[in-house]
Design a protein around this motif. Structure first.
Motif, mmCIF file in Angstrom:
data_model
loop_
_atom_site.group_PDB
_atom_site.id
_atom_site.type_symbol
_atom_site.label_atom_id
_atom_site.label_comp_id
_atom_site.label_asym_id
_atom_site.label_seq_id
_atom_site.Cartn_x
_atom_site.Cartn_y
_atom_site.Cartn_z
ATOM 1 N N ARG A 119 19.992 -57.051 -0.528
ATOM 2 C CA ARG A 119 18.724 -57.251 -1.242
ATOM 3 C C ARG A 119 18.393 -58.733 -1.450
ATOM 4 N NH1 ARG A 119 17.023 -52.640 -1.522
ATOM 5 N NH2 ARG A 119 15.197 -52.862 -2.804
ATOM 6 N N ARG A 120 18.825 -59.558 -0.493
ATOM 7 C CA ARG A 120 18.548 -61.000 -0.547
ATOM 8 C C ARG A 120 17.851 -61.484 0.721
ATOM 9 N NH1 ARG A 120 24.313 -63.383 -2.079
ATOM 10 N NH2 ARG A 120 23.288 -65.252 -1.375
ATOM 11 N N GLY A 121 17.424 -60.542 1.577
ATOM 12 C CA GLY A 121 16.757 -60.915 2.820
ATOM 13 C C GLY A 121 17.702 -61.156 3.983
ATOM 14 N N ILE A 122 19.005 -61.083 3.739
ATOM 15 C CA ILE A 122 19.990 -61.362 4.789
ATOM 16 C C ILE A 122 19.984 -60.255 5.838
ATOM 17 C CG2 ILE A 122 22.446 -61.702 5.276
ATOM 18 C CD1 ILE A 122 22.656 -62.942 2.421
ATOM 19 N N GLY A 123 19.881 -59.006 5.402
ATOM 20 C CA GLY A 123 19.841 -57.890 6.348
ATOM 21 C C GLY A 123 18.652 -57.996 7.282
ATOM 22 N N MET A 124 17.500 -58.328 6.726
ATOM 23 C CA MET A 124 16.300 -58.471 7.558
ATOM 24 C C MET A 124 16.455 -59.642 8.523
ATOM 25 S SD MET A 124 13.488 -57.158 8.447
ATOM 26 C CE MET A 124 13.330 -55.971 7.124
ATOM 27 N N ALA A 125 17.042 -60.735 8.051
ATOM 28 C CA ALA A 125 17.261 -61.886 8.931
ATOM 29 C C ALA A 125 18.191 -61.516 10.088
ATOM 30 C CB ALA A 125 17.825 -63.063 8.131
ATOM 31 N N LEU A 126 19.237 -60.753 9.794
ATOM 32 C CA LEU A 126 20.150 -60.295 10.848
ATOM 33 C C LEU A 126 19.414 -59.389 11.836
ATOM 34 C CD1 LEU A 126 23.358 -59.528 8.767
ATOM 35 C CD2 LEU A 126 23.230 -61.130 10.695
ATOM 36 N N LEU A 127 18.650 -58.442 11.324
ATOM 37 C CA LEU A 127 17.929 -57.502 12.175
ATOM 38 C C LEU A 127 16.942 -58.231 13.084
ATOM 39 C CD1 LEU A 127 17.597 -54.478 12.801
ATOM 40 C CD2 LEU A 127 15.820 -54.416 11.042
ATOM 41 N N LYS A 128 16.205 -59.181 12.527
ATOM 42 C CA LYS A 128 15.246 -59.947 13.327
ATOM 43 C C LYS A 128 15.958 -60.789 14.385
ATOM 44 C CE LYS A 128 11.402 -60.450 10.103
ATOM 45 N NZ LYS A 128 10.620 -61.433 9.341
ATOM 46 N N ARG A 129 17.099 -61.362 14.036
ATOM 47 C CA ARG A 129 17.846 -62.174 15.006
ATOM 48 C C ARG A 129 18.314 -61.310 16.178
ATOM 49 N NH1 ARG A 129 20.732 -67.146 14.783
ATOM 50 N NH2 ARG A 129 21.340 -67.567 16.930
ATOM 51 N N LEU A 130 18.815 -60.114 15.847
ATOM 52 C CA LEU A 130 19.237 -59.196 16.912
ATOM 53 C C LEU A 130 18.037 -58.806 17.771
ATOM 54 C CD1 LEU A 130 21.329 -57.384 18.312
ATOM 55 C CD2 LEU A 130 20.707 -55.596 16.657
ATOM 56 N N ALA A 131 16.927 -58.452 17.145
ATOM 57 C CA ALA A 131 15.738 -58.051 17.893
ATOM 58 C C ALA A 131 15.279 -59.177 18.827
ATOM 59 C CB ALA A 131 14.622 -57.666 16.938
ATOM 60 N N GLY A 132 15.291 -60.398 18.333
ATOM 61 C CA GLY A 132 14.898 -61.534 19.166
ATOM 62 C C GLY A 132 15.818 -61.713 20.360
ATOM 63 N N SER A 133 17.101 -61.586 20.128
ATOM 64 C CA SER A 133 18.083 -61.729 21.197
ATOM 65 C C SER A 133 17.930 -60.620 22.237
ATOM 66 C CB SER A 133 19.491 -61.716 20.599
ATOM 67 O OG SER A 133 20.467 -61.851 21.603
ATOM 68 N N LEU A 134 17.763 -59.392 21.753
ATOM 69 C CA LEU A 134 17.576 -58.279 22.688
ATOM 70 C C LEU A 134 16.293 -58.452 23.484
ATOM 71 C CD1 LEU A 134 18.727 -55.306 20.429
ATOM 72 C CD2 LEU A 134 19.954 -56.266 22.387
ATOM 73 N N GLY A 135 15.238 -58.926 22.825
ATOM 74 C CA GLY A 135 13.984 -59.190 23.520
ATOM 75 C C GLY A 135 14.151 -60.224 24.618
ATOM 76 N N GLU A 136 14.924 -61.269 24.340
ATOM 77 C CA GLU A 136 15.183 -62.307 25.338
ATOM 78 C C GLU A 136 15.939 -61.744 26.540
ATOM 79 O OE1 GLU A 136 17.250 -65.407 23.271
ATOM 80 O OE2 GLU A 136 15.505 -65.905 22.040
ATOM 81 N N ARG A 137 16.703 -60.690 26.317
ATOM 82 C CA ARG A 137 17.472 -60.050 27.394
ATOM 83 C C ARG A 137 16.649 -59.003 28.135
ATOM 84 N NH1 ARG A 137 22.902 -57.840 25.163
ATOM 85 N NH2 ARG A 137 23.017 -57.191 27.322
ATOM 86 N N GLY A 138 15.375 -58.839 27.753
ATOM 87 C CA GLY A 138 14.494 -57.939 28.483
ATOM 88 C C GLY A 138 14.307 -56.562 27.869
ATOM 89 N N PHE A 139 14.913 -56.316 26.710
ATOM 90 C CA PHE A 139 14.708 -55.041 26.032
ATOM 91 C C PHE A 139 13.389 -55.097 25.266
ATOM 92 C CE2 PHE A 139 19.373 -55.358 26.378
ATOM 93 C CZ PHE A 139 19.649 -54.157 27.015
ATOM 94 N N GLY A 140 12.763 -53.934 25.086
ATOM 95 C CA GLY A 140 11.487 -53.916 24.388
ATOM 96 C C GLY A 140 11.471 -53.096 23.117
ATOM 97 N N SER A 141 12.433 -52.184 22.978
ATOM 98 C CA SER A 141 12.450 -51.276 21.839
ATOM 99 C C SER A 141 13.895 -51.028 21.421
ATOM 100 C CB SER A 141 11.778 -49.952 22.218
ATOM 101 O OG SER A 141 12.472 -49.358 23.310
ATOM 102 N N MET A 142 14.053 -50.415 20.236
ATOM 103 C CA MET A 142 15.417 -50.230 19.723
ATOM 104 C C MET A 142 15.475 -49.014 18.820
ATOM 105 S SD MET A 142 17.723 -53.057 17.666
ATOM 106 C CE MET A 142 16.636 -53.198 16.251
ATOM 107 N N VAL A 143 16.639 -48.392 18.792
ATOM 108 C CA VAL A 143 16.902 -47.252 17.924
ATOM 109 C C VAL A 143 18.209 -47.506 17.178
ATOM 110 C CG1 VAL A 143 18.164 -45.895 19.668
ATOM 111 C CG2 VAL A 143 16.879 -44.729 17.893
ATOM 112 N N ALA A 144 18.324 -46.940 15.986
ATOM 113 C CA ALA A 144 19.562 -47.045 15.188
ATOM 114 C C ALA A 144 19.894 -45.669 14.630
ATOM 115 C CB ALA A 144 19.383 -48.029 14.041
ATOM 116 N N TRP A 145 21.121 -45.212 14.836
ATOM 117 C CA TRP A 145 21.584 -43.957 14.262
ATOM 118 C C TRP A 145 22.188 -44.249 12.897
ATOM 119 C CZ3 TRP A 145 20.221 -39.383 16.017
ATOM 120 C CH2 TRP A 145 19.815 -39.276 17.347
ATOM 121 N N VAL A 146 21.726 -43.526 11.870
ATOM 122 C CA VAL A 146 22.083 -43.798 10.482
ATOM 123 C C VAL A 146 22.464 -42.487 9.805
ATOM 124 C CG1 VAL A 146 21.199 -44.728 8.298
ATOM 125 C CG2 VAL A 146 20.384 -45.670 10.469
#
Length: 177
Positions: free
Chosen positions: A98-125
């Motif tokens: 609840r300090r914005g760290i989770g969102m920062a991690l998620l955005k960093r992963l999304a950016g990295s995956l996007g750079e690798r050519g991925f366009g979408s993502m799913v998470a099993w929870v």
């Protein structure tokens, strides 16, 4: 202030500690107690040392030089129609939530995956995971469900999906996730 950086094999022990501690706090009352009690940081560290050599994107969040969270993802492991990447894991120590760290991690992963050519993502929870709101607030939508065995018990899991990696977290107020 937190720093997000690429994880290295040297981070395996710290990631394993976060992984075990966050499972024990997040999944208490959901996953069998004996399973959680028997999670072992040393065993997880060995797994993470190996995992960090694979073709996956893993980032850690540090606060004052201490790893307090991590995220990992890559190519989707089990097909879900319309999605090509998967968030494998995102965990934070309770005091880092609840300090914005989770969102920062998620955005960093999304950016990295996007750079690798991925366009979408799913998470099993795990469906009963109280962090489910995090995925919704970040723009994820429930797209599938199934059951998964954890500690000898079948538990319901849901898939949250993001059809556009670039839209993850759009409009989320800092510190709300």
């Amino acid at each position: 202030m937190s720093e997000i950086r690429v994880a290295t094999v040297q981070d395996a022990g710290a990631i394993a500690r976060v992984h075990v501690e966050s499972w024990q706090t997040t999944y208490a009352g959901i996953v069998p107690e004996d399973y959680l009690a028997n999670l072992d940081v040393v065993q997880r560290e060995a797994s993470w040392r190996e995992w960090l050599t694979f073709d996956v994107d893993v980032f850690v969040a540090e606060v004052d030089g201490e790893v307090v969270g991590f995220v990992g993802g890559g190519a989707i492991r089990e097909p879900v129609e319309g999605f090509d990447a998967e968030l494998f894991a995102i965990y934070l120590l309770r005091e880092a939530q609840r300090r914005g760290i989770g969102m920062a991690l998620l955005k960093r992963l999304a950016g990295s995956l996007g750079e690798r050519g991925f366009g979408s993502m799913v998470a099993w929870v795990l469906e009963d995971n109280s962090s489910g709101g995090f995925y919704s607030r970040s723009g994820g939508v429930r797209v599938a469900s199934k059951e998964m065995e954890v500690g000898g018990v079948m538990l319901p899991v849901v898939a949250y999906g993001w059809t556009d990696l670039g839209m993850i977290g759009a409009g989320v107020a800092r510190g709300s996730v």
